[in-house]
Design an enzyme around this catalytic site. Structure first.
Site, PDB file in Angstrom:
ATOM      1  N   ARG A  14      -1.975   1.259   2.118  1.00 34.68           N
ATOM      2  CA  ARG A  14      -0.854   2.723   2.050  1.00 34.68           C
ATOM      3  C   ARG A  14      -0.078   2.559   3.278  1.00 34.68           C
ATOM      4  O   ARG A  14       1.020   3.512   2.656  1.00 34.68           O
ATOM      5  CB  ARG A  14      -1.520   3.601   1.894  1.00 34.68           C
ATOM      6  CG  ARG A  14      -2.563   2.889   0.116  1.00 34.68           C
ATOM      7  CD  ARG A  14      -2.942   4.890   0.302  1.00 34.68           C
ATOM      8  NE  ARG A  14      -2.919   5.941  -0.612  1.00 34.68           N
ATOM      9  CZ  ARG A  14      -1.821   5.935  -1.406  1.00 34.68           C
ATOM     10  NH1 ARG A  14      -2.229   5.111  -2.203  1.00 34.68           N
ATOM     11  NH2 ARG A  14      -0.624   6.811  -2.038  1.00 34.68           N
ATOM     12  N   ASN A  27       0.848  13.417   2.062  1.00 34.75           N
ATOM     13  CA  ASN A  27       1.778  12.472   1.357  1.00 34.75           C
ATOM     14  C   ASN A  27       2.557  12.308   0.829  1.00 34.75           C
ATOM     15  O   ASN A  27       2.120  13.824   0.537  1.00 34.75           O
ATOM     16  CB  ASN A  27       0.684  11.518   0.961  1.00 34.75           C
ATOM     17  CG  ASN A  27       0.862  10.455   0.308  1.00 34.75           C
ATOM     18  OD1 ASN A  27       1.950   9.519   0.146  1.00 34.75           O
ATOM     19  ND2 ASN A  27       0.433   9.188  -0.425  1.00 34.75           N
ATOM     20  N   GLY A  28       4.009  12.205   0.775  1.00 31.56           N
ATOM     21  CA  GLY A  28       4.855  12.928  -0.348  1.00 31.56           C
ATOM     22  C   GLY A  28       6.487  12.632   0.953  1.00 31.56           C
ATOM     23  O   GLY A  28       5.656  12.760   2.385  1.00 31.56           O
ATOM     24  N   GLU A  75       9.802 -13.418  -9.088  1.00 34.64           N
ATOM     25  CA  GLU A  75       8.824 -13.388  -8.325  1.00 34.64           C
ATOM     26  C   GLU A  75       8.334 -13.874  -7.387  1.00 34.64           C
ATOM     27  O   GLU A  75       8.018 -13.130  -6.111  1.00 34.64           O
ATOM     28  CB  GLU A  75       7.692 -13.086  -9.771  1.00 34.64           C
ATOM     29  CG  GLU A  75       6.056 -12.995  -9.280  1.00 34.64           C
ATOM     30  CD  GLU A  75       6.102 -11.595  -8.077  1.00 34.64           C
ATOM     31  OE1 GLU A  75       5.079 -11.710  -7.854  1.00 34.64           O
ATOM     32  OE2 GLU A  75       7.140 -10.600  -8.836  1.00 34.64           O
ATOM     33  N   LYS A 125       7.842 -13.082  -4.369  1.00 38.08           N
ATOM     34  CA  LYS A 125       6.489 -12.884  -2.681  1.00 38.08           C
ATOM     35  C   LYS A 125       6.321 -13.740  -1.255  1.00 38.08           C
ATOM     36  O   LYS A 125       6.338 -13.581  -0.334  1.00 38.08           O
ATOM     37  CB  LYS A 125       5.044 -13.616  -3.582  1.00 38.08           C
ATOM     38  CG  LYS A 125       4.608 -13.562  -4.674  1.00 38.08           C
ATOM     39  CD  LYS A 125       3.329 -12.416  -3.996  1.00 38.08           C
ATOM     40  CE  LYS A 125       3.364 -11.287  -5.456  1.00 38.08           C
ATOM     41  NZ  LYS A 125       4.623  -9.969  -5.082  1.00 38.08           N
ATOM     42  N   GLU A 173       8.592 -11.015   0.799  1.00 36.31           N
ATOM     43  CA  GLU A 173       7.343 -10.096   1.407  1.00 36.31           C
ATOM     44  C   GLU A 173       6.629 -10.751   2.616  1.00 36.31           C
ATOM     45  O   GLU A 173       6.349  -9.735   3.252  1.00 36.31           O
ATOM     46  CB  GLU A 173       7.286  -9.825  -0.419  1.00 36.31           C
ATOM     47  CG  GLU A 173       7.613  -9.404  -1.179  1.00 36.31           C
ATOM     48  CD  GLU A 173       6.759  -8.528  -1.757  1.00 36.31           C
ATOM     49  OE1 GLU A 173       6.303  -7.775  -1.964  1.00 36.31           O
ATOM     50  OE2 GLU A 173       5.570  -9.278  -2.868  1.00 36.31           O
ATOM     51  N   HIS A 189      27.380 -21.410 -10.097  1.00 32.56           N
ATOM     52  CA  HIS A 189      28.263 -19.824  -9.377  1.00 32.56           C
ATOM     53  C   HIS A 189      27.979 -19.594  -8.271  1.00 32.56           C
ATOM     54  O   HIS A 189      28.073 -18.129  -7.861  1.00 32.56           O
ATOM     55  CB  HIS A 189      28.287 -18.520 -10.741  1.00 32.56           C
ATOM     56  CG  HIS A 189      28.351 -19.394 -11.710  1.00 32.56           C
ATOM     57  ND1 HIS A 189      30.237 -19.768 -12.358  1.00 32.56           N
ATOM     58  CD2 HIS A 189      27.917 -20.147 -12.901  1.00 32.56           C
ATOM     59  CE1 HIS A 189      30.257 -20.121 -14.086  1.00 32.56           C
ATOM     60  NE2 HIS A 189      28.627 -20.646 -14.205  1.00 32.56           N
ATOM     61  N   LYS A 244       1.793   0.049  -0.008  1.00 32.50           N
ATOM     62  CA  LYS A 244       1.564  -1.016  -1.358  1.00 32.50           C
ATOM     63  C   LYS A 244       1.599  -0.020  -2.748  1.00 32.50           C
ATOM     64  O   LYS A 244       2.286  -0.535  -3.833  1.00 32.50           O
ATOM     65  CB  LYS A 244      -0.616  -0.343  -1.455  1.00 32.50           C
ATOM     66  CG  LYS A 244      -1.202  -1.214  -2.985  1.00 32.50           C
ATOM     67  CD  LYS A 244      -0.918  -2.317  -2.834  1.00 32.50           C
ATOM     68  CE  LYS A 244      -1.686  -3.208  -4.140  1.00 32.50           C
ATOM     69  NZ  LYS A 244      -0.652  -4.886  -4.768  1.00 32.50           N
TER      70      LYS A 244
END
Length: 611
Positions: A28, A99-100, A484, A488, A491, A507, A606
């Site tokens: 996280r 957290n926030g 996707e 991946k 990332e 194009h 995450k």
């Protein structure tokens, strides 16, 4: 986006519980980490910049014992990553983790500085500690001080607070998209941002709702509202076991989760498919012919990888159910002033169920009277609670930051919805329903077959891992798969990669193609196969290095591509799920060859619980 953990119990093992919990939550955030432990009546705060190992070394060199503590692993929002900005933060007798994002941060800081407070960090979190400490100094107990402080906060928060003057309790509060899970053990209570941190100690858990406050002690958990009135929150028994959050012999969580996909798909299909009755049961979710025929359309809304799953869903629903579908990025949805209304179903898709932008999209949709049918992986998450209906994926815990098994289970869930809508509308013949359900039941085994390409894909990765740029091309439903695949790779390997609809190559992207450019082409059999091959030949004519994802039995494509990886043909919808598997493995192997941190890629977290 950050990770919080807390413990209060009879045994002086807070340090072990906190570090173990933070290790399970490090996905996280990993800019910095810290703990606060009450030892001999004093709160000992330890913090370290960088990954958790730095904090562990600190505690190993100078151990601290206590039976109450809080911990935090950070992904920076306010203030650069540094030990100074790491949590926990202290003000007087109060130490908190948070957290926030507090949106009125500047106003609060200005007020505190005028009152003479010394603020030592750049964070919004430290301000909360000062506000709580002021009230405790005036004689408030910790719970009422936290409640009163939260009345002045604007924004999202999940926080945990401890007081040096009270060795028996910790207090937590939640508002907005940041989750808090509470666990009740034997003479111990736990809190965390996510289930894996708590599950080694107990399976009995409570999820806090927005506006909830809780007091934790070794005797139990008390939940109240902002005015201090008791609230009943149901204790849930979680079925996950601790091994589910471990690597299980794999080198990385991401690798493990890629290979868990056959099981995850099987569990997501579950008992929802009734081949004998030629029907799909969406866990009792009602979709009547009258309602479905009266729809003006369906809106799919999500972020990141889930957004690409939604793009797959658009093809599936429009073609199988004949209902117009829009796909929106959740981060843009409410800002474009969307028109939904009571004759539209909005389907938010999220792995965590805590994505701030997606939650905001739900609120916007419900304010206009739309029905919200969520696809989510985490029970009792905010999105699951706020939706009118929920179709849960059954991916289990996904620890790797780059989503894999969550994506394929979301695609399966969307396919189930598309089939159900097509059945309800009477657009699918019995033979077509029978065939599609039969193919869906075959999908997990064929994903296993696709995973059998692992060694072959490693060989391909060795040829191309030094490339600086990649292009991914697909047509039709394979266009989202190209997107996707590119996501991946970028990332986890930090290689620049772009996904394009193959027909758009002329194009612009064709200008980039030369002998140094690997081009991944999803060239499985389908209606657009001939057109895709034409695009592939244009790449070869410019000396591009072609990696083709093709259908088994296609003997011609080997002459047109440098490398070919073949998957089974299950019709274009389900073949799209098969086609993503080699792309996941390709990204994984390229990243490991480059030596990047596969599970915790730089700058990513995450669960994105702030805008």
């Amino acid at each position: 986006m950050c990770g919080i953990v807390g413990y209060v119990g009879r045994e002086p093992r807070a340090a072990d519980v906190l570090i173990d919990g933070l290790r399970r939550l490090e996905y996280r955030g990993y800019d910095s980490a810290g703990v606060a432990i009450l030892e001999n009546g004093k709160l000992e705060v330890r913090r370290a910049k960088g990954k958790l190992i730095n904090l562990e070394e600190n505690l190993r060199d100078r151990p601290v014992e206590g039976r109450l503590g809080i911990g935090h692993t950070r992904w920076a929002t306010h203030g650069k990553p540094s030990e100074r900005n790491a949590h926990p933060h202290r003000a007087g007798s109060i130490v908190i983790v948070h957290n926030g994002i507090i949106e009125n941060y500047r106003e609060l800081r200005s007020e505190l500085e005028v009152s003479g407070a010394t603020i030592n960090s750049d964070t919004d979190t430290e301000l909360i500690a000062h506000l709580i400490d002021n009230l405790v100094t005036e004689g408030r107990d910790l719970l009422s001080a936290v409640r009163e402080t939260c009345k002045s906060l604007v924004g999202s928060y999940a926080l945990a607070a401890v007081c040096e003057n009270d060795a028996d309790i910790l207090v937590t509060a939640k508002n907005g998209g940041s989750p808090i899970i509470l666990g009740q053990g034997d003479k111990a209570s736990f809190l965390a941002s996510d289930i894996p941190a708590v599950i080694p100690h107990t399976r009995d858990m409570i999820s806090l709702y927005d506006g909830d406050f809780a007091l934790l002690s070794e005797e139990g958990i008390q939940v109240v509202d902002i005015e201090g009135r008791p609230i009943e929150r149901e204790m849930q028994t979680i079925g996950w076991d601790p091994v589910s959050a471990e690597k299980g012999g794999y080198d990385h969580f991401m690798q493990k989760e890629i290979f868990e996909q056959p099981r995850a798909i099987t569990d997501t299909i579950g008992t929802r498919v009734n081949e004998a009755a030629l029907d799909v049961d969406l866990d009792g979710i009602e979709l009547t012919r009258e309602e479905v025929d009266g729809l003006t359309g369906i809106t799919l809304v999500a972020c990141g990888t889930s957004y690409y799953a939604c793009q797959l869903g658009k093809y599936m629903i429009e073609q199988l159910a004949g209902i117009p579908v829009e796909v929106d990025l959740a981060s843009e949805f409410r800002y474009r002033k969307p028109i939904v209304g009571p004759k539209r179903i909005v389907i938010p898709v999220s792995q965590s169920g805590e994505t701030a932008d997606t939650i905001a999209a739900i609120n916007e949709s419900k304010s206009q009277g739309a029905r919200v049918l969520a696809i989510c992986n985490v029970r009792e998450s905010t999105i699951a609670r706020q939706a009118d209906d929920v179709l849960y994926t059954q991916a289990g815990p996904e620890i790797g930051v780059a989503s894999t098994k969550a994506f394929v289970t979301q695609a399966v869930a969307l396919y189930l919805i598309a089939l159900k809508l097509g059945i309800v509308r009477g657009l699918l013949s019995k033979d077509e329903i029978r065939s599609r359900l039969h193919d869906l039941m075959r999908l997990p085994r064929l994903v296993e077959d696709a995973l059998g390409l692992n060694v072959e894909i490693l060989g391909v990765a060795r040829k191309y891992f030094k490339a600086q740029d990649f292009l991914f091309l697909g047509r039709g439903i394979m266009f989202p798969i190209a997107l996707e695949g590119a996501l991946k790779l970028k990332e986890i390997s930090y290689i620049h990669a772009e996904g394009y609809a193959a027909g758009e190559m002329k194009h612009g992207p064709i200008a980039l193609i030369d002998e140094k450019m690997p081009v991944v082409v999803i060239a499985t059999k389908g209606e657009l196969y001939a057109k895709l091959i034409s695009n592939l030949e244009q790449v070869r004519a410019r000396d591009g290095q072609v990696i083709a994802i093709a259908s088994k039995g296609d003997d011609e494509i080997g002459e047109k591509a440098n490398d070919v990886l073949k998957v089974d043909d299950l019709g274009e919808y389900l073949t799209s799920i098969l086609a993503v598997v080699p792309l996941q493995l390709l990204a994984y192997h390229i990243a490991t060859l480059k030596g990047t941190d596969v599970d915790q890629p730089r700058n990513l977290a995450k669960s994105v619980t702030v805008e």
